[in-house]
Scaffold this motif. Structure first.
Motif, PDB file in Angstrom:
ATOM      1  N   VAL A 233       0.857  -1.175   0.000  1.00  0.00           N
ATOM      2  CA  VAL A 233       0.000   0.000   0.000  1.00  0.00           C
ATOM      3  C   VAL A 233       0.897   1.231   0.000  1.00  0.00           C
ATOM      4  CG1 VAL A 233      -0.226   0.024   2.534  1.00  0.00           C
ATOM      5  CG2 VAL A 233      -1.889   1.248   1.114  1.00  0.00           C
ATOM      6  N   MET A 234       0.618   2.152  -0.914  1.00  0.00           N
ATOM      7  CA  MET A 234       1.382   3.391  -1.012  1.00  0.00           C
ATOM      8  C   MET A 234       0.517   4.522  -0.461  1.00  0.00           C
ATOM      9  SD  MET A 234       3.010   2.896  -4.861  1.00  0.00           S
ATOM     10  CE  MET A 234       1.396   3.107  -5.609  1.00  0.00           C
ATOM     11  N   VAL A 235       0.856   5.021   0.713  1.00  0.00           N
ATOM     12  CA  VAL A 235       0.139   6.156   1.301  1.00  0.00           C
ATOM     13  C   VAL A 235       0.772   7.395   0.680  1.00  0.00           C
ATOM     14  CG1 VAL A 235      -0.639   7.242   3.434  1.00  0.00           C
ATOM     15  CG2 VAL A 235      -0.103   4.792   3.402  1.00  0.00           C
ATOM     16  N   SER A 236       0.244   7.767  -0.475  1.00  0.00           N
ATOM     17  CA  SER A 236       0.975   8.727  -1.296  1.00  0.00           C
ATOM     18  C   SER A 236       0.026   9.519  -2.187  1.00  0.00           C
ATOM     19  CB  SER A 236       1.999   7.968  -2.155  1.00  0.00           C
ATOM     20  OG  SER A 236       2.620   8.802  -3.073  1.00  0.00           O
ATOM     21  N   PRO A 237       0.152  10.876  -2.159  1.00  0.00           N
ATOM     22  CA  PRO A 237       1.002  11.604  -1.232  1.00  0.00           C
ATOM     23  C   PRO A 237       0.285  11.874   0.083  1.00  0.00           C
ATOM     24  CG  PRO A 237      -0.055  13.152  -2.697  1.00  0.00           C
ATOM     25  CD  PRO A 237      -0.512  11.779  -3.134  1.00  0.00           C
ATOM     26  N   VAL A 238       1.053  12.093   1.130  1.00  0.00           N
ATOM     27  CA  VAL A 238       0.498  12.571   2.392  1.00  0.00           C
ATOM     28  C   VAL A 238       0.400  14.092   2.290  1.00  0.00           C
ATOM     29  CG1 VAL A 238       0.876  12.810   4.869  1.00  0.00           C
ATOM     30  CG2 VAL A 238       1.434  10.658   3.723  1.00  0.00           C
ATOM     31  N   VAL A 239      -0.799  14.635   2.421  1.00  0.00           N
ATOM     32  CA  VAL A 239      -1.007  16.083   2.350  1.00  0.00           C
ATOM     33  C   VAL A 239      -1.053  16.627   3.775  1.00  0.00           C
ATOM     34  CG1 VAL A 239      -2.451  17.957   1.473  1.00  0.00           C
ATOM     35  CG2 VAL A 239      -2.345  15.770   0.229  1.00  0.00           C
ATOM     36  N   MET A 266       5.659  12.387   0.960  1.00  0.00           N
ATOM     37  CA  MET A 266       5.034  13.668   1.247  1.00  0.00           C
ATOM     38  C   MET A 266       4.601  14.334  -0.054  1.00  0.00           C
ATOM     39  SD  MET A 266       4.341  15.393   4.030  1.00  0.00           S
ATOM     40  CE  MET A 266       5.599  15.053   5.286  1.00  0.00           C
ATOM     41  N   LEU A 267       3.598  15.183   0.028  1.00  0.00           N
ATOM     42  CA  LEU A 267       3.124  15.926  -1.129  1.00  0.00           C
ATOM     43  C   LEU A 267       4.267  16.692  -1.795  1.00  0.00           C
ATOM     44  CD1 LEU A 267       0.697  17.090  -2.790  1.00  0.00           C
ATOM     45  CD2 LEU A 267       0.628  18.943  -1.109  1.00  0.00           C
ATOM     46  N   ARG A 268       4.352  16.572  -3.114  1.00  0.00           N
ATOM     47  CA  ARG A 268       5.369  17.273  -3.896  1.00  0.00           C
ATOM     48  C   ARG A 268       4.674  18.217  -4.879  1.00  0.00           C
ATOM     49  NH1 ARG A 268       8.660  12.649  -6.709  1.00  0.00           N
ATOM     50  NH2 ARG A 268       9.725  14.466  -7.595  1.00  0.00           N
ATOM     51  N   LEU A 269       5.127  19.469  -4.937  1.00  0.00           N
ATOM     52  CA  LEU A 269       4.484  20.474  -5.786  1.00  0.00           C
ATOM     53  C   LEU A 269       5.510  21.172  -6.683  1.00  0.00           C
ATOM     54  CD1 LEU A 269       2.100  22.125  -3.144  1.00  0.00           C
ATOM     55  CD2 LEU A 269       1.522  20.353  -4.820  1.00  0.00           C
ATOM     56  N   PRO A 270       6.118  20.455  -7.616  1.00  0.00           N
ATOM     57  CA  PRO A 270       7.137  21.080  -8.468  1.00  0.00           C
ATOM     58  C   PRO A 270       6.532  22.009  -9.527  1.00  0.00           C
ATOM     59  CG  PRO A 270       6.731  18.839  -9.180  1.00  0.00           C
ATOM     60  CD  PRO A 270       5.936  19.032  -7.919  1.00  0.00           C
ATOM     61  N   HIS A 271       7.237  23.076  -9.813  1.00  0.00           N
ATOM     62  CA  HIS A 271       6.938  23.970 -10.936  1.00  0.00           C
ATOM     63  C   HIS A 271       5.457  24.382 -10.959  1.00  0.00           C
ATOM     64  CE1 HIS A 271      10.980  23.249 -12.229  1.00  0.00           C
ATOM     65  NE2 HIS A 271      10.776  21.947 -12.364  1.00  0.00           N
ATOM     66  N   GLU A 272       4.756  24.078 -12.066  1.00  0.00           N
ATOM     67  CA  GLU A 272       3.382  24.556 -12.229  1.00  0.00           C
ATOM     68  C   GLU A 272       2.378  23.868 -11.310  1.00  0.00           C
ATOM     69  OE1 GLU A 272       5.047  24.428 -16.553  1.00  0.00           O
ATOM     70  OE2 GLU A 272       5.421  23.443 -14.634  1.00  0.00           O
ATOM     71  N   VAL A 273       2.764  22.795 -10.642  1.00  0.00           N
ATOM     72  CA  VAL A 273       1.809  22.082  -9.785  1.00  0.00           C
ATOM     73  C   VAL A 273       1.422  22.928  -8.565  1.00  0.00           C
ATOM     74  CG1 VAL A 273       1.321  19.947  -8.539  1.00  0.00           C
ATOM     75  CG2 VAL A 273       2.821  19.907 -10.519  1.00  0.00           C
ATOM     76  N   ALA A 274       2.349  23.704  -8.042  1.00  0.00           N
ATOM     77  CA  ALA A 274       2.073  24.499  -6.841  1.00  0.00           C
ATOM     78  C   ALA A 274       0.897  25.460  -7.035  1.00  0.00           C
ATOM     79  CB  ALA A 274       3.328  25.239  -6.385  1.00  0.00           C
ATOM     80  N   PRO A 275       0.908  26.328  -8.063  1.00  0.00           N
ATOM     81  CA  PRO A 275      -0.251  27.217  -8.220  1.00  0.00           C
ATOM     82  C   PRO A 275      -1.548  26.482  -8.542  1.00  0.00           C
ATOM     83  CG  PRO A 275       1.280  27.462 -10.064  1.00  0.00           C
ATOM     84  CD  PRO A 275       1.984  26.663  -9.021  1.00  0.00           C
ATOM     85  N   LEU A 276      -1.465  25.356  -9.261  1.00  0.00           N
ATOM     86  CA  LEU A 276      -2.667  24.569  -9.520  1.00  0.00           C
ATOM     87  C   LEU A 276      -3.248  24.031  -8.221  1.00  0.00           C
ATOM     88  CD1 LEU A 276      -1.595  22.519 -12.671  1.00  0.00           C
ATOM     89  CD2 LEU A 276      -3.370  24.281 -12.590  1.00  0.00           C
TER      90      LEU A 276
END
Length: 361
Positions: A233-239, A266-276
């Motif tokens: 089980v992949m608990v992914s991502p953890v927000v 853990m939650l990853r927000l690279p580049h354009e993902v962060a504002p989305l």
């Protein structure tokens, strides 16, 4: 029609999508934005998924990242109809001149020749086998796989070559290929990871609009395990500030369903993902948005994300440490801390024939 009416009509056309935004990629110098020019009096039609095809010259992608436990992977599709708002792979669409927003969910690229190209690569005498990861970028069991069957073709090649496989998915369609995965897993050649982000059905629908419901994914774990497939089980991502309270509950129900090991990211927000993701928070969960942002900034030195090696998957600081400790304690208590058995590479062999022209011997 007022601008507010125009916006509401646009939102209605994005039903079943994680975002209605379509920002240009970081490689573009011009921006674009929808406006009401006074001519659009009817509700815009729903956004449809469009699939084009790509003929790749190679399929195996190499990496030297110290954060992950494999050095090669392959992906049968670009873009992902699952539409997870948090997907770290979204910026990859920028290399195609497309947006990481709505384009990523609706403008997909299939690679129908992937099985044949993979076979050519495995037949090279210079190739040395080691576990290959499938579905680590975009999901190999997203809805278009039902008809395209590219993933199925890749599995058939890997099975014939007795090549070790690490598979990751959130899609229940993986059950279709239990016949291959059970045989390979029984020989020490395959393991499957099933992603479960939350047990909250409503939250999952908002974050992962076209992924099977959490309870359906637990059923997939159960069916795979019953067939003899090694399942993680992949608990992914953890927000942080949103889904981290569920870590122990997810691990418990997954263990009860048949999972034998667990992982988390853990939650990853690279580049354009962060504002989305920020726009999604403000729209879907305005009451939680400030807390989630504060937790993320605490974990990444004041930024929403940092891509540093040995940091990007876990974060740092008090709350990151607490989540890691809770995960470690829960997996030990539940018997999920031992990890998957090592996959075998010593069984690899190049068959004399291929699927179209079997060997006479």
């Amino acid at each position: 029609m007022t601008q507010a009416d125009f916006s509401r009509k646009r939102e209605a056309s994005f039903a079943g999508r994680a975002t209605g935004l379509n920002p240009v990629s970081r490689f573009e110098i011009l921006d674009r934005a929808p406006v009401d020019d006074g001519w659009h009096r009817e509700e815009p039609p729903p956004i449809r998924t469009a699939v084009t095809e790509e003929r790749p010259r190679s399929m195996i992608t190499r990496n030297s990242s110290p954060d992950i436990g494999f050095d090669r992977s392959l992906n049968p599709y670009r873009g992902c109809e699952h539409g997870c708002i948090y997907c770290f792979a979204r910026p990859g669409h920028g290399y195609l001149g497309l947006s990481s927003g709505l384009d990523f969910e609706t403008k997909l690229i299939a690679r129908p020749d992937a099985p044949e190209v993979l076979e050519r690569e495995l037949r090279k005498l210079s190739y040395t086998p080691a576990p290959i990861a499938l579905g680590t970028n975009t999901d190999c069991y997203q809805p278009i796989e039902r008809d395209r069957r590219v993933t199925r073709g890749i599995l058939e090649v890997l099975q014939r070559f007795r090549h070790p496989l690490i598979l990751a998915t959130k899609g229940a369609l993986v059950e279709r290929d239990i016949d291959i995965l059970a045989e390979m897993s029984g020989a020490g050649l395959a393991s499957v990871g099933i992603g479960v982000t939350t047990l909250d059905r409503d939250l999952a629908r908002r974050m992962e609009p076209r992924v099977p419901a959490p309870q359906r994914r637990l059923q997939t774990i159960e069916r795979l395990a019953r067939a003899g497939v090694q399942v993680r089980v992949m608990v992914s991502p953890v927000v942080p500030g949103l889904t981290d309270p569920e870590v122990e509950a997810i691990l418990t129900v997954a263990r009860d369903a048949g999972a034998t090991s667990a992982s988390w990211v853990m939650l990853r927000l690279p580049h354009e993902v962060a504002p989305l993701f920020e726009d999604w928070l403000d729209t879907e969960l305005p009451g939680r948005a400030s807390k989630v942002r504060a937790r993320l900034r605490e974990m990444h030195g004041g930024a929403l994300y940092s891509a540093r090696w040995q940091h990007r998957m876990r974060g740092e600081g008090l709350h990151a440490q607490m989540i890691a400790k809770r995960f470690a304690l829960a997996t030990r208590r539940l018997g999920l801390a031992t990890g998957m058995p090592a996959l075998r590479s010593d069984l690899f062999e190049r068959p004399l024939g291929d699927a179209r022209q079997p060997s006479l011997f």
